[in-house]
Enzyme design. Structure first.
Site, PDB file in Angstrom:
ATOM      1  N   ASN A   9       0.866  -1.184   0.000  1.00 47.91           N
ATOM      2  CA  ASN A   9       0.000   0.000   0.000  1.00 47.91           C
ATOM      3  C   ASN A   9       0.903   1.234   0.000  1.00 47.91           C
ATOM      4  OD1 ASN A   9      -1.761   2.085   0.528  1.00 47.91           O
ATOM      5  ND2 ASN A   9      -2.348   1.370   2.578  1.00 47.91           N
ATOM      6  N   TRP A  10       0.966   1.893  -1.137  1.00 48.51           N
ATOM      7  CA  TRP A  10       1.879   3.042  -1.263  1.00 48.51           C
ATOM      8  C   TRP A  10       1.330   4.310  -0.601  1.00 48.51           C
ATOM      9  CZ3 TRP A  10       3.533   2.517  -7.154  1.00 48.51           C
ATOM     10  CH2 TRP A  10       4.410   1.435  -7.272  1.00 48.51           C
ATOM     11  N   LYS A  11       0.082   4.285  -0.186  1.00 53.02           N
ATOM     12  CA  LYS A  11      -0.546   5.470   0.441  1.00 53.02           C
ATOM     13  C   LYS A  11      -0.336   6.682  -0.475  1.00 53.02           C
ATOM     14  CE  LYS A  11      -0.125   3.177   4.834  1.00 53.02           C
ATOM     15  NZ  LYS A  11       0.018   3.228   6.268  1.00 53.02           N
ATOM     16  N   HIS A 100      -9.493   0.748   5.121  1.00 58.65           N
ATOM     17  CA  HIS A 100      -8.186   0.990   5.759  1.00 58.65           C
ATOM     18  C   HIS A 100      -8.359   1.940   6.944  1.00 58.65           C
ATOM     19  CE1 HIS A 100      -4.098   2.311   6.466  1.00 58.65           C
ATOM     20  NE2 HIS A 100      -3.709   1.208   5.845  1.00 58.65           N
ATOM     21  N   GLU A 102      -6.735   4.401   7.961  1.00 57.09           N
ATOM     22  CA  GLU A 102      -6.583   5.838   7.673  1.00 57.09           C
ATOM     23  C   GLU A 102      -7.854   6.399   7.033  1.00 57.09           C
ATOM     24  OE1 GLU A 102      -2.868   5.394   5.613  1.00 57.09           O
ATOM     25  OE2 GLU A 102      -1.959   4.836   7.523  1.00 57.09           O
ATOM     26  N   GLU A 178      -5.003  -5.157  10.553  1.00 55.91           N
ATOM     27  CA  GLU A 178      -4.001  -4.113  10.761  1.00 55.91           C
ATOM     28  C   GLU A 178      -4.297  -3.371  12.062  1.00 55.91           C
ATOM     29  OE1 GLU A 178      -2.043  -2.742   6.837  1.00 55.91           O
ATOM     30  OE2 GLU A 178      -3.894  -1.633   7.045  1.00 55.91           O
ATOM     31  N   GLY A 184       2.697   2.270  10.714  1.00 56.72           N
ATOM     32  CA  GLY A 184       3.626   3.390  10.556  1.00 56.72           C
ATOM     33  C   GLY A 184       4.364   3.768  11.826  1.00 56.72           C
ATOM     34  N   SER A 222       3.786  -2.146  10.294  1.00 55.41           N
ATOM     35  CA  SER A 222       5.241  -2.165  10.499  1.00 55.41           C
ATOM     36  C   SER A 222       5.899  -3.479  10.096  1.00 55.41           C
ATOM     37  CB  SER A 222       5.584  -1.809  11.951  1.00 55.41           C
ATOM     38  OG  SER A 222       5.128  -0.488  12.232  1.00 55.41           O
ATOM     39  N   GLY A 243       3.147  -1.020   4.240  1.00 50.83           N
ATOM     40  CA  GLY A 243       3.154   0.402   3.894  1.00 50.83           C
ATOM     41  C   GLY A 243       4.570   0.846   3.571  1.00 50.83           C
ATOM     42  N   GLY A 244       5.240   1.442   4.562  1.00 49.21           N
ATOM     43  CA  GLY A 244       6.569   2.033   4.368  1.00 49.21           C
ATOM     44  C   GLY A 244       7.557   1.156   3.610  1.00 49.21           C
TER      45      GLY A 244
HETATM   46  P1  13P Z   1       3.284   0.386   7.603  1.00 47.76           P
HETATM   47  O1  13P Z   1       3.829  -0.891   6.993  1.00 47.76           O
HETATM   48  O2  13P Z   1       4.008   1.609   7.118  1.00 47.76           O
HETATM   49  O3  13P Z   1       3.186   0.273   9.078  1.00 47.76           O
HETATM   50  O4  13P Z   1       1.786   0.557   7.049  1.00 47.76           O
HETATM   51  C1  13P Z   1       0.907  -0.505   7.158  1.00 47.76           C
HETATM   52  C2  13P Z   1      -0.321  -0.195   6.398  1.00 47.76           C
HETATM   53  O5  13P Z   1      -1.098   0.666   6.779  1.00 47.76           O
HETATM   54  C3  13P Z   1      -0.574  -0.931   5.165  1.00 47.76           C
HETATM   55  O6  13P Z   1      -1.865  -0.732   4.703  1.00 47.76           O
END
Ligand code: 13P
Length: 264
Positions: A9-11, A100, A102, A178, A184, A222, A243-244
């Site tokens: 997920n590149w956000k 998600h 967020e 999640e 994050g 994470s 994510g990251g």
């Molecule tokens: P991180 O891997 O940056 O913690 O993000 C997880 C995430 O929200 C994937 O959708």
């Protein structure tokens, strides 16, 4: 060895040019490493403007999939700023994230909205990745499984088993556990806690849709090379929503590679 779903997920990162370089590098690395579709399924979820280059560069069949990070539940209309599930499909996505944390916490998606988005994604022929998870406060109050159950049942309220049964070789839906406090923060869930939550969600899925129904359950929060082997080797964790660490090909693929070498 089980099949691993490695989803990135590149956000709100990665411009079209950056997405193009990522895809070229991804294709050359994965063919060098001889990844096989029986062992790994890789999906990328770029921001909307970078979906088209990802769809164009990734081969249509096989291990790579392109998805959207969200989608609205009407096809067209006066919804300023929104992109519909239909538009996601038209641009070439096969997958979509729904619910998600967020979207829930920043953009106000309620359980009801998540349910409508899920229904619409399925009706448009997209494979939804339904995200859910508890906050730190809820975990500390011992409410984790109750919260997960509430989120999942609310999302599934209008869904029939037939809509999510998949096509035999590919699932019709995936779940992504999640925990909000792990996203994050660099602080992943303990493997045993992630396993417990994923096992519970799989069990609830079977109770709700029927014992013969199954779907992959991913863990997100994470995930990185150093914790991948332990998390992915848990019985009820079928993959990672990253994510990251999904923003660089090296750190993204290291997640699968570390699991693979630890399980040989
Ligand atoms: P991180 O891997 O940056 O913690 O993000 C997880 C995430 O929200 C994937 O959708």
């Amino acid at each position: 060895m089980k099949k691993i779903f490695l989803y990135g997920n590149w956000k709100m990162h990665m411009l079209p040019k950056e997405a193009e370089s990522f895809c070229s590098e991804l294709l050359s690395c994965s063919s060098e490493k001889r990844y096989d579709e029986k062992c790994i399924d890789i999906a990328l979820f770029p921001p909307f403007i970078s979906i088209a280059p990802v769809v164009r560069l990734l081969p249509e069949n096989g291990i790579f999939k392109a998805g959207a990070q969200d989608g609205w539940y009407e096809d067209r209309g006066a919804y300023t700023g929104a992109v519909s599930m239909d538009m996601n499909r038209q641009i070439g996505c096969t997958h979509v994230l729904v619910g998600h944390s967020e979207r829930r916490s920043i953009f106000g998606d309620t359980d009801d909205i998540v349910g409508r988005k899920l229904k619409q994604a399925l009706q448009k022929g997209l494979v939804p990745v339904l995200c859910f998870g508890e906050t730190l406060e809820q975990r500390e109050a011992g409410q984790t499984l109750a919260i997960l159950g509430k989120q999942l049942l609310a999302a599934w309220r209008e869904i029939e088993a037939d809509e999510i049964k998949g096509n035999g070789s590919y699932p019709g839906i995936l779940l992504a556990y999640e925990p909000v406090w792990a996203i994050g923060t660099g602080r992943n869930a303990k493997a045993a806690d992630a396993q417990e939550a994923c096992a519970y969600s799989r069990q609830l899925f079977k109770e709700h849709f029927g014992d013969t129904m199954n779907c992959p359950v991913l863990y997100g929060g994470s995930v990185k090379d150093s914790n991948a082997a332990e998390l992915l080797s848990q019985k009820d964790i079928d993959g990672a929503l990253v994510g990251g660490a999904s923003l660089k090909v090296g750190s993204f693929l290291a997640i699968y590679d570390n699991y693979r070498s630890a399980s040989l």
